[in-house]
Design an enzyme around this catalytic site. Sequence first.
Site, PDB file in Angstrom:
ATOM      1  N   ASP A   2       0.603 -14.979 -12.189  1.00  0.00           N
ATOM      2  CA  ASP A   2      -0.037 -13.742 -11.759  1.00  0.00           C
ATOM      3  C   ASP A   2      -1.293 -14.009 -10.916  1.00  0.00           C
ATOM      4  O   ASP A   2      -2.144 -14.810 -11.322  1.00  0.00           O
ATOM      5  CB  ASP A   2      -0.428 -12.948 -13.026  1.00  0.00           C
ATOM      6  N   GLU A  58       2.254 -15.674  -7.571  1.00  0.00           N
ATOM      7  CA  GLU A  58       2.071 -14.374  -6.931  1.00  0.00           C
ATOM      8  C   GLU A  58       0.884 -14.540  -6.002  1.00  0.00           C
ATOM      9  O   GLU A  58      -0.265 -14.520  -6.427  1.00  0.00           O
ATOM     10  CB  GLU A  58       1.802 -13.286  -7.967  1.00  0.00           C
TER      11      GLU A  58
HETATM   12  O1  TEU Z   1      -0.467  -7.755  -9.428  1.00  0.00           O
HETATM   13  C1  TEU Z   1      -1.439  -8.082  -8.500  1.00  0.00           C
HETATM   14  C2  TEU Z   1      -1.191  -7.366  -7.233  1.00  0.00           C
HETATM   15  O2  TEU Z   1      -0.497  -7.833  -6.379  1.00  0.00           O
HETATM   16  C3  TEU Z   1      -1.849  -6.097  -7.061  1.00  0.00           C
HETATM   17  O3  TEU Z   1      -2.081  -5.950  -5.696  1.00  0.00           O
HETATM   18  C4  TEU Z   1      -1.061  -4.978  -7.615  1.00  0.00           C
HETATM   19  O4  TEU Z   1       0.234  -4.953  -7.086  1.00  0.00           O
HETATM   20  C5  TEU Z   1      -1.755  -3.729  -7.289  1.00  0.00           C
HETATM   21  O5  TEU Z   1      -1.329  -2.819  -8.190  1.00  0.00           O
HETATM   22  C6  TEU Z   1      -1.529  -3.295  -5.882  1.00  0.00           C
HETATM   23  O6  TEU Z   1      -1.300  -1.966  -5.749  1.00  0.00           O
HETATM   24  C7  TEU Z   1      -0.411  -8.466 -10.606  1.00  0.00           C
HETATM   25  C8  TEU Z   1       0.645  -7.865 -11.498  1.00  0.00           C
HETATM   26  O7  TEU Z   1       1.889  -8.033 -10.891  1.00  0.00           O
HETATM   27  C9  TEU Z   1       0.308  -6.434 -11.758  1.00  0.00           C
HETATM   28  O8  TEU Z   1       1.299  -5.778 -12.479  1.00  0.00           O
HETATM   29  C10 TEU Z   1      -0.993  -6.418 -12.513  1.00  0.00           C
HETATM   30  O9  TEU Z   1      -1.421  -5.100 -12.665  1.00  0.00           O
HETATM   31  C11 TEU Z   1      -2.074  -7.212 -11.798  1.00  0.00           C
HETATM   32  O10 TEU Z   1      -1.642  -8.462 -11.296  1.00  0.00           O
HETATM   33  C12 TEU Z   1      -3.171  -7.541 -12.762  1.00  0.00           C
HETATM   34  O11 TEU Z   1      -2.713  -8.487 -13.687  1.00  0.00           O
END
Ligand code: TEU
Length: 590
Positions: free
Chosen positions: A241, A295
Amino acid sequence: MALLDTSIRGGELKIRFSVVVCVAMVLGSACAGAQDAKLVNGYRPTWWKEAVVYQIYPRSFKDSNGDGIGDLKGITSKLDYIKGLGVDVIWLSPHYDSPNADNGYDIRDYRKVMTEFGTMADFDTMLAEIKKRHMRLIIDLVVNHTSDEHRWFVESRKSKDNPYRDFYIWRSPKDGHEPNNDPSFFSGSAWQFDKTTDQYYLHYFAVKQPDLNWDNPKVRAEVYALMKFWLDKGVDGFRMDVIPLISKDQAFPDLTPEQLKNIGTAYANGPHIHEYLQEMNREVLSKYDVMTVGEALGISLEQTPLMVGEDRKELNMIFNFDAIRINRDGAQWKEWTLPEFKALYAKHAAELDTHSWDTVFLSNHDNPRVVSNFGNDSDAFRVPSAKLITTMLLTLRGTPFFYQGDELGMTNYPFQKIGDFDDIEVKNAYKAQVLTGKVPEADFIANLRRTSRDNSRTPMQWDTTANAGFTTGAKPWLAVNPNYTKINAAEELKDPSSPYSYMAKMMKLRKEAPAFVYGDYKDLDPGNAAIFEYTRTLGAEKYLVVLNFSDKATEFSVPDGMKLGKMVISNEGAAEGMTLKAWEARIYRF
Ligand code: TEU
Ligand code: CA
């Protein structure tokens, strides 16, 4: 050429696959084996390059005990369904103990299973059943932040001299205010004042998600230990993440107006990011045969080889958001065109050489449903466009990732009002934008209907019984899409022309065609606004993929001298001539 006996499994599959590829290439007189018998078209063959990944969002997958929340036993009960598609690897979104401020992305205890999801014994059973079916499991590693209820943070906030103080990032007020202007991804400042010690702590996400201080070697040691805990149980790797955010510029300069437009980029690439990833690889990853996917919020394509290049010893691959967010300007939906979209894949092929592996995906738990976002979810075109997207994702370069429900062609939810949403990102943005009068409510909701993360988080649609068979309880944690009576797994499993059946067929085809994994990629008509047409070639093994991204029948042509051979698949069944129906997809040999 159907080269593979698909009954061969696991390690044996790996070996057979590579040997066969080399034979195919010898026949095509282009075997790279002259220099290194192990390379295929310059690539080092590996199971995670050949794998297809299926993401499970446990909360929404399958409830086994009627409390309205999906759980691990629910997942175990559906493994045959997943295996039936041809999936090799399951990516499980966070399953750890959490107060669920952000649905498990706020972890309270890394060594405990979320109570709602079950017990460690349920996890062990699930893992064993996954392995029994010759699949692998990667889990979510969320270590940029923890929950504020994690015992490290509970300690950290107690006093300035607590041994855990430096596990997090604390700063004194600057002129009575936040230390700098960093915003949170979930609205408001990224700094939260804590009156116990009169200091602020940093949280790039929710207030309940304080950021860990990776510059503290004790934090890194704790993370490596928890990774080993799960790897020693037998998990096969991690989706990491927001991994580029772990290293911070601890001077915390104010962001410039330009940086404020894209905070992901501003927060990524801190001064020690590569040092920490290399350390993690040395200390943990290198000791196991695992797959890692970062990610990679804020990492440009040009920077990608620094994180995934084989010689770098950091990660295997990352998610780049250029394609999935092509229709977004920050939180706002925007129009996109096919030539722009195709240019991204061409750029990937140009920037990432045979030593930097790629991913290909258009959906996950943070994005709308793929068929609504990139296809056409109307009654007329939902089925063919879902299949077209499946065709594309399984034939572009990189390891394909699907999100639960994609295989059914599940669609966005008809959100009407703020009360329909669960997501903290939405609730915070509503307060910051609508309640302050900055954005009219109707516009806010209309945009969310296209962009909200909750679109993909509605429960899986298993059958036509109440709540789509997701739960036997009265109320699922998030409403089921009312279209479940038409779109559900039970119907699709019976129907050989369903999106599910088509995905299974496509996965099988991919397994038999190394060209889709290791072959060269060429876009034959980059400017065409309706048709995406490309080749994947590996020695004598040559495929042409043609995809009609439009609601109208459209003609395609092939370059002079190209002789089309057998059509290997079409999402329309029997297909003829050089005119593609609306959203038709075909693959030919040539
Ligand atoms: O997401 C990080 C991310 O890419 C963010 O930009 C997220 O998509 C944001 O909502 C954009 O609109 C990761 C996880 O995939 C996400 O579900 C979590 O909320 C976040 O990290 C925090 O851990
Ligand atoms: Ca449950």
